[in-house]
Every structure is written in structure tokens, then in C-alpha cells.
Design a protein around this motif. Sequence first.
Motif, PDB file in Angstrom:
ATOM      1  N   ASP A 163       0.825  -1.202   0.000  1.00  0.00           N
ATOM      2  CA  ASP A 163       0.000   0.000   0.000  1.00  0.00           C
ATOM      3  C   ASP A 163       0.859   1.252   0.000  1.00  0.00           C
ATOM      4  O   ASP A 163       0.523   2.238  -0.639  1.00  0.00           O
ATOM      5  N   GLN A 164       2.000   1.218   0.729  1.00  0.00           N
ATOM      6  CA  GLN A 164       2.897   2.369   0.752  1.00  0.00           C
ATOM      7  C   GLN A 164       3.472   2.624  -0.631  1.00  0.00           C
ATOM      8  O   GLN A 164       3.568   3.765  -1.066  1.00  0.00           O
ATOM      9  N   CYS A 165       3.839   1.563  -1.331  1.00  0.00           N
ATOM     10  CA  CYS A 165       4.385   1.687  -2.681  1.00  0.00           C
ATOM     11  C   CYS A 165       3.335   2.305  -3.606  1.00  0.00           C
ATOM     12  O   CYS A 165       3.630   3.212  -4.374  1.00  0.00           O
ATOM     13  N   GLU A 166       2.102   1.820  -3.528  1.00  0.00           N
ATOM     14  CA  GLU A 166       1.023   2.372  -4.341  1.00  0.00           C
ATOM     15  C   GLU A 166       0.799   3.831  -3.997  1.00  0.00           C
ATOM     16  O   GLU A 166       0.619   4.661  -4.887  1.00  0.00           O
ATOM     17  N   GLU A 167       0.806   4.158  -2.712  1.00  0.00           N
ATOM     18  CA  GLU A 167       0.553   5.531  -2.286  1.00  0.00           C
ATOM     19  C   GLU A 167       1.647   6.463  -2.799  1.00  0.00           C
ATOM     20  O   GLU A 167       1.363   7.578  -3.246  1.00  0.00           O
ATOM     21  N   ARG A 168       2.906   6.023  -2.748  1.00  0.00           N
ATOM     22  CA  ARG A 168       4.003   6.860  -3.269  1.00  0.00           C
ATOM     23  C   ARG A 168       3.811   7.129  -4.754  1.00  0.00           C
ATOM     24  O   ARG A 168       4.038   8.244  -5.225  1.00  0.00           O
ATOM     25  N   GLN A 169       3.381   6.111  -5.493  1.00  0.00           N
ATOM     26  CA  GLN A 169       3.152   6.298  -6.921  1.00  0.00           C
ATOM     27  C   GLN A 169       2.001   7.272  -7.157  1.00  0.00           C
ATOM     28  O   GLN A 169       2.097   8.158  -8.017  1.00  0.00           O
ATOM     29  N   LEU A 170       0.918   7.119  -6.393  1.00  0.00           N
ATOM     30  CA  LEU A 170      -0.230   8.027  -6.547  1.00  0.00           C
ATOM     31  C   LEU A 170       0.153   9.466  -6.235  1.00  0.00           C
ATOM     32  O   LEU A 170      -0.242  10.392  -6.953  1.00  0.00           O
ATOM     33  N   ILE A 171       0.924   9.667  -5.174  1.00  0.00           N
ATOM     34  CA  ILE A 171       1.363  11.020  -4.809  1.00  0.00           C
ATOM     35  C   ILE A 171       2.178  11.631  -5.949  1.00  0.00           C
ATOM     36  O   ILE A 171       1.954  12.780  -6.338  1.00  0.00           O
TER      37      ILE A 171
END
Length: 193
Positions: free
Chosen positions: A3-11
Motif C-alpha cells: 500500500d505504501q508503494c502504491e501511495e508513493r506512486q499516486l502522490i
Amino acid sequence: MKDQCEERQLIALREFGIRERDIFMDKLSGKDFERPCYRRLMRRLRPGDVMVVKSIDRLGRNYTEIQEQWRQITKEKEADIVVLDMPLLDTRQKAEDLTGTFIADLVLQILCYVAQVERENIRQRQAEGIAAARARGGRFGREKKPVPDGFEDLWGRYRRREITARAAAGQLGVVHSTFLKWGRMAESGLPKD
């Protein structure tokens, strides 16, 4: 962590100015590049569009796949690509001279190579970890089902064609493939447990 990896990409995509409705994100494993959202994105991509990815490995699992996706997007679809982690990989910056094009192509080649080597290293580390765990007596997979009472009778009936494998398996509370595996092992003399 995922989820952190996905969130970094979304940001990163939002900071670049990508609207939520234009973000395509698959939540599937990288082992298979048949991703529904990515395929939908590729169908919608038109000449002049800009595809933005956080890193080059979002385009494929290995050197060849990344190269092929890059070619499809830039040549067939006539769209541009922006790789946020590597500003040199921004096809919107049309290099008028041969040197600029050469440098961008060289950077792409190197990054594709690095991405593939890293994936191979990950696979090797996994294999080494599994081998070490096995050497310590570690076991993988599901626990083996014990062969229930009544198997031999049902196997005999199955062999005489008095009952189907599915029906016999149903009576034992297992799937028919397990029933058949036990039967093959019994006939070969191997232990069923």
C-alpha cells in the motif's frame, strides 16, 4: 508495504498533475503483465497523449518487455512517455539533434538492463532462501491430507468402474484429483502420506 508503494506512486502522479480519473492502477502481481487496467489504458492511448509512470519497471517485467512497450507506446500509438524517476526519459522533449536522441536511447537501454538484472537477482535470492530453509528442514506448501479410512475400498470400486472418481472423492471429503493421486501412489507402492 504494498500500500505504501502504491501511495508513493499516486502522490507522484498527482503532483505531476494527473487527474484521478486518468490514473490506471492494477493491484496484480508483477509476475504477469496481463493487467486489466494497463490493457484498458493501452486501448485508450491516442496519438499525442502522454503516459506518465513513476519508474521504468512499470512498463514491463524484463528488458525485452520494457523495450517492446516503449516501442508500442511511442511508435505505434504515437504517444509520449514521461518516467518520473528518470527525467531523461521524457519523450515530450523532442531532441532535434542526433546526440540527444542517442543519449535518451542509451539511458533507456541501461535502465531496462538494470531492471531485468534486479528481477533476476530477486529470483535468485528467493531460490537461495528457499534452498536454505529446506536444508534446515523447512517445508513448503499445504500440509498433506491423511488418507482416510475407507479409501482402499473406494479405490477398488473405482478401479472396477462401480463408482466415479468424483463420487468416491465426495464420500471421502476430498477433491477427485487428491483421490486419484492417492490411488496412483498406492499402485506405485509409494506411501500416501
